[in-house]
Design a protein around this motif. Structure first.
Motif, PDB file in Angstrom:
ATOM      1  N   ALA A  65      -9.172  10.917  -0.346  1.00  0.00           N
ATOM      2  CA  ALA A  65      -8.011   9.554  -0.976  1.00  0.00           C
ATOM      3  C   ALA A  65      -6.630   9.859  -1.589  1.00  0.00           C
ATOM      4  CB  ALA A  65      -8.890   8.781  -2.249  1.00  0.00           C
ATOM      5  N   GLU A  66      -6.372  10.308  -2.497  1.00  0.00           N
ATOM      6  CA  GLU A  66      -5.044  11.222  -2.657  1.00  0.00           C
ATOM      7  C   GLU A  66      -4.043  11.361  -1.655  1.00  0.00           C
ATOM      8  OE1 GLU A  66      -4.890  13.594  -6.393  1.00  0.00           O
ATOM      9  OE2 GLU A  66      -2.951  13.717  -6.132  1.00  0.00           O
ATOM     10  N   ARG A  67      -4.942  12.236  -0.850  1.00  0.00           N
ATOM     11  CA  ARG A  67      -4.068  12.660   0.360  1.00  0.00           C
ATOM     12  C   ARG A  67      -3.999  11.559   1.371  1.00  0.00           C
ATOM     13  NH1 ARG A  67      -7.730  16.432   0.944  1.00  0.00           N
ATOM     14  NH2 ARG A  67      -9.036  15.783   2.934  1.00  0.00           N
ATOM     15  N   VAL A  68      -4.685  10.464   1.458  1.00  0.00           N
ATOM     16  CA  VAL A  68      -4.482   9.892   2.454  1.00  0.00           C
ATOM     17  C   VAL A  68      -3.259   9.408   1.767  1.00  0.00           C
ATOM     18  CG1 VAL A  68      -5.619   7.890   3.908  1.00  0.00           C
ATOM     19  CG2 VAL A  68      -6.650   9.532   3.141  1.00  0.00           C
ATOM     20  N   ALA A  69      -3.932   8.287   0.572  1.00  0.00           N
ATOM     21  CA  ALA A  69      -2.508   7.576  -0.192  1.00  0.00           C
ATOM     22  C   ALA A  69      -1.497   8.191   0.510  1.00  0.00           C
ATOM     23  CB  ALA A  69      -3.149   6.840  -1.287  1.00  0.00           C
ATOM     24  N   MET A  70      -1.093   9.335  -0.332  1.00  0.00           N
ATOM     25  CA  MET A  70       0.466   9.990  -0.635  1.00  0.00           C
ATOM     26  C   MET A  70       1.180   9.982   1.008  1.00  0.00           C
ATOM     27  SD  MET A  70       0.552  10.149  -3.568  1.00  0.00           S
ATOM     28  CE  MET A  70      -0.579   8.797  -4.294  1.00  0.00           C
ATOM     29  N   ASP A  71      -0.172  10.512   1.407  1.00  0.00           N
ATOM     30  CA  ASP A  71       0.987  10.644   2.794  1.00  0.00           C
ATOM     31  C   ASP A  71       0.842   9.632   3.388  1.00  0.00           C
ATOM     32  OD1 ASP A  71       0.749  13.497   2.221  1.00  0.00           O
ATOM     33  OD2 ASP A  71      -1.619  14.019   3.768  1.00  0.00           O
ATOM     34  N   HIS A  72       0.290   8.800   3.703  1.00  0.00           N
ATOM     35  CA  HIS A  72       0.080   7.581   4.923  1.00  0.00           C
ATOM     36  C   HIS A  72       0.677   6.168   4.622  1.00  0.00           C
ATOM     37  CE1 HIS A  72      -1.533  10.078   8.174  1.00  0.00           C
ATOM     38  NE2 HIS A  72      -1.750  10.655   7.405  1.00  0.00           N
ATOM     39  N   PHE A  73       0.327   5.921   2.652  1.00  0.00           N
ATOM     40  CA  PHE A  73       0.773   4.749   1.985  1.00  0.00           C
ATOM     41  C   PHE A  73       1.915   4.822   0.932  1.00  0.00           C
ATOM     42  CE2 PHE A  73      -3.282   1.603   2.289  1.00  0.00           C
ATOM     43  CZ  PHE A  73      -3.809   2.567   2.987  1.00  0.00           C
ATOM     44  N   LEU A  74       2.345   5.885   0.264  1.00  0.00           N
ATOM     45  CA  LEU A  74       3.568   5.640  -0.350  1.00  0.00           C
ATOM     46  C   LEU A  74       4.548   5.921   0.309  1.00  0.00           C
ATOM     47  CD1 LEU A  74       4.034   6.087  -3.074  1.00  0.00           C
ATOM     48  CD2 LEU A  74       3.982   8.150  -3.076  1.00  0.00           C
ATOM     49  N   PRO A  75       4.454   6.436   1.116  1.00  0.00           N
ATOM     50  CA  PRO A  75       5.868   6.588   1.555  1.00  0.00           C
ATOM     51  C   PRO A  75       6.782   5.021   2.191  1.00  0.00           C
ATOM     52  CG  PRO A  75       4.254   8.309   3.168  1.00  0.00           C
ATOM     53  CD  PRO A  75       3.803   7.936   2.272  1.00  0.00           C
ATOM     54  N   HIS A  76       6.144   4.127   2.844  1.00  0.00           N
ATOM     55  CA  HIS A  76       6.346   2.756   3.357  1.00  0.00           C
ATOM     56  C   HIS A  76       6.350   2.095   2.437  1.00  0.00           C
ATOM     57  CE1 HIS A  76       2.459   1.938   4.609  1.00  0.00           C
ATOM     58  NE2 HIS A  76       1.886   0.959   4.343  1.00  0.00           N
ATOM     59  N   ALA A  77       5.663   2.296   1.314  1.00  0.00           N
ATOM     60  CA  ALA A  77       6.094   0.860   0.330  1.00  0.00           C
ATOM     61  C   ALA A  77       6.799   0.477  -0.272  1.00  0.00           C
ATOM     62  CB  ALA A  77       4.963   1.293  -1.044  1.00  0.00           C
ATOM     63  N   ALA A  78       7.733   1.144  -0.283  1.00  0.00           N
ATOM     64  CA  ALA A  78       9.133   0.698  -1.206  1.00  0.00           C
ATOM     65  C   ALA A  78      10.034  -0.147   0.125  1.00  0.00           C
ATOM     66  CB  ALA A  78      10.164   1.161  -1.188  1.00  0.00           C
ATOM     67  N   ASP A  79      10.183   0.018   0.728  1.00  0.00           N
ATOM     68  CA  ASP A  79      10.400  -0.375   2.109  1.00  0.00           C
ATOM     69  C   ASP A  79       9.831  -1.507   2.795  1.00  0.00           C
ATOM     70  OD1 ASP A  79      12.356   1.881   2.687  1.00  0.00           O
ATOM     71  OD2 ASP A  79      10.872   2.835   4.130  1.00  0.00           O
ATOM     72  N   LEU A  80       8.500  -2.092   2.839  1.00  0.00           N
ATOM     73  CA  LEU A  80       8.184  -2.995   2.966  1.00  0.00           C
ATOM     74  C   LEU A  80       7.946  -4.290   1.808  1.00  0.00           C
ATOM     75  CD1 LEU A  80       5.696  -4.301   4.379  1.00  0.00           C
ATOM     76  CD2 LEU A  80       3.267  -2.603   2.690  1.00  0.00           C
ATOM     77  N   ASP A  81       7.968  -3.302   0.570  1.00  0.00           N
ATOM     78  CA  ASP A  81       8.420  -4.926  -0.183  1.00  0.00           C
ATOM     79  C   ASP A  81      10.047  -5.085  -0.085  1.00  0.00           C
ATOM     80  OD1 ASP A  81       7.268  -5.603  -2.807  1.00  0.00           O
ATOM     81  OD2 ASP A  81       9.678  -4.662  -3.902  1.00  0.00           O
ATOM     82  N   LEU A  82      10.814  -4.720   0.674  1.00  0.00           N
ATOM     83  CA  LEU A  82      12.127  -5.038   0.835  1.00  0.00           C
ATOM     84  C   LEU A  82      12.334  -5.657   2.100  1.00  0.00           C
ATOM     85  CD1 LEU A  82      14.590  -2.218  -0.140  1.00  0.00           C
ATOM     86  CD2 LEU A  82      14.142  -3.600  -1.425  1.00  0.00           C
ATOM     87  N   ASN A  83      11.388  -5.611   2.754  1.00  0.00           N
ATOM     88  CA  ASN A  83      11.571  -6.314   4.428  1.00  0.00           C
ATOM     89  C   ASN A  83       9.668  -6.624   4.420  1.00  0.00           C
ATOM     90  OD1 ASN A  83      13.444  -5.178   4.847  1.00  0.00           O
ATOM     91  ND2 ASN A  83      12.755  -3.387   5.078  1.00  0.00           N
ATOM     92  N   GLU A  84       9.250  -7.360   3.764  1.00  0.00           N
ATOM     93  CA  GLU A  84       8.083  -8.566   4.664  1.00  0.00           C
ATOM     94  C   GLU A  84       7.544  -8.454   5.065  1.00  0.00           C
ATOM     95  OE1 GLU A  84       7.702 -11.683   1.841  1.00  0.00           O
ATOM     96  OE2 GLU A  84       9.329 -12.236   2.705  1.00  0.00           O
ATOM     97  N   PRO A  85       6.242  -8.812   5.531  1.00  0.00           N
ATOM     98  CA  PRO A  85       6.254  -9.449   7.064  1.00  0.00           C
ATOM     99  C   PRO A  85       6.553 -11.127   7.312  1.00  0.00           C
ATOM    100  CG  PRO A  85       4.527  -8.731   5.866  1.00  0.00           C
ATOM    101  CD  PRO A  85       5.425  -8.784   4.869  1.00  0.00           C
TER     102      PRO A  85
END
Ligand code: FAD
Length: 310
Positions: free
Chosen positions: A43-63
């Protein structure tokens, strides 16, 4: 960068709670301490590698709502593919359904790690799991074969459709209607509001769990029924059929969970909208409370995870 405090999670799981002793139960025989640590590592590996990297950008650029569709950061779909690949969609479900029978405490710890990394992206699988649990508890065997299995596999996502523009807390006032048809299905008309994950182009299909009233039902909350309303009709052999008449009317903006598309949906305006009754008529709100309770715990867990992420 965030860091997951694994010592704290281990303390909660193995000292505060007797999680390691669950493996003595036949259902959880696969989950000894080493296996649980392995699940948390994954879980930590998938979260850090695939979820964290776009978190801030997604918050700035909502769907965004573009030509009737939801357009969002492509990394959301890629992250959810990695989540599916790791088997997390089916974590709590029975082996017969393709799940891995993970104990709820471990599943919560996994959810905590993903929520720390990216609360908006993990909202899609959280809703899917809760909708799948609802079908598992109250759906017919035929509904389970058609809708539940692809949700456990992470191919179909799920939503909860309670709120309407004029009815939030006051669900007694919902006006969405479901007219019975000769083939046993229902045709729905009405509008839902604030629907998290209400539309997206990531999953093969979306299974909306919708509260509506059947004409002639008692007034107020005693006359509310629960329906499965798929974005695409699912044929008897499980293949994806034509588009159902549930249309995306627009996206709502919010201050938190900004990356989770939140939709206004119209039922039966752009074409017939077919729905399938879950359980008995007029018991819909009672059933839906199972999903609402799971969502409430998920929102609380998410808030604690955001606090831990700092
Ligand atoms: C981020 C987000 C995601 C959401 N996702 C979903 C979703 O996936 N599916 C879905 O169906 N809905 C969703 N909702 C809608 C949510 O469930 C409603 O916002 C909620 O039910 C409250 O309804 P409302 O916003 O209309 O507020 P109202 O019901 O108008 O309430 C406004 C205020 O009045 C108070 N109030 C209401 N009734 C009474 C009363 N009888 N007595 C005293 N005070 C009262 C409330 O406590 C509140 O403070 C979402 C909302 C948000 C913000």
């Amino acid at each position: 960068m965030i860091s997951v405090d694994r010592a704290d999670i281990s303390f909660q799981l193995f000292d505060a709670l007797p999680t390691a002793s669950l493996s003595a139960l036949p259902r959880f025989a696969d989950y000894d301490r080493a296996a649980i640590d392995g699940v948390l590592d994954m879980a930590e590996r998938v979260a850090m590698d695939h979820f964290l990297p776009h978190a801030a950008d997604l918050d700035l650029n909502e769907p965004k709502f573009v030509d009737g569709k939801v357009v969002m950061d492509e990394r959301v779909g890629a992250a959810l593919a990695a989540y599916r690949e790791a088997g997390f969609f089916g974590a709590g479900f029975d082996h017969e359904l393709g799940g891995t029978q993970m104990p709820e405490t471990v599943r919560s710890a996994v959810g905590f790690i993903f929520s720390m990394a990216n609360i908006a992206t993990v909202a899609y699988p959280f809703l899917t799991t809760a909708a799948a649990n609802l079908i598992d508890a109250f759906g017919s065997p035929e509904q389970k074969a058609r809708f539940l299995k692809p949700m456990v596999e992470g191919r179909f996502f799920g939503t909860m459709c309670l709120s309407e523009p004029q009815a939030g807390s006051s669900l007694a006032d919902i006006t969405t209607r479901a007219e019975p048809q000769e083939d046993g299905s229902y045709l729905l008309t009405g509008r839902k509001m604030w629907i998290s994950g209400g539309d997206q182009e990531i999953s093969e299909n979306i299974v909306h769990m919708v509260l509506a009233k059947i004409p002639g039902s008692p007034p107020g909350v005693k006359g509310i029924s629960l329906f499965i309303v798929p974005k695409f009709i699912v044929e008897e052999d499980g293949s994806i059929g034509p588009r159902n008449g549930v249309a995306l009317a627009g996206l709502n903006h919010k201050m938190g969970y900004r990356g989770t598309a939140n939709a206004a949906l119209n039922f039966g305006e752009d074409g017939p909208c077919r729905g399938y009754l879950v359980g008995d008529p007029d018991k819909g709100l009672t059933y839906m409370f199972q999903m609402m309770n799971e969502a409430r715990i998920g929102v609380g867990l998410g808030a604690a995870a955001l606090g831990a992420a700092g």
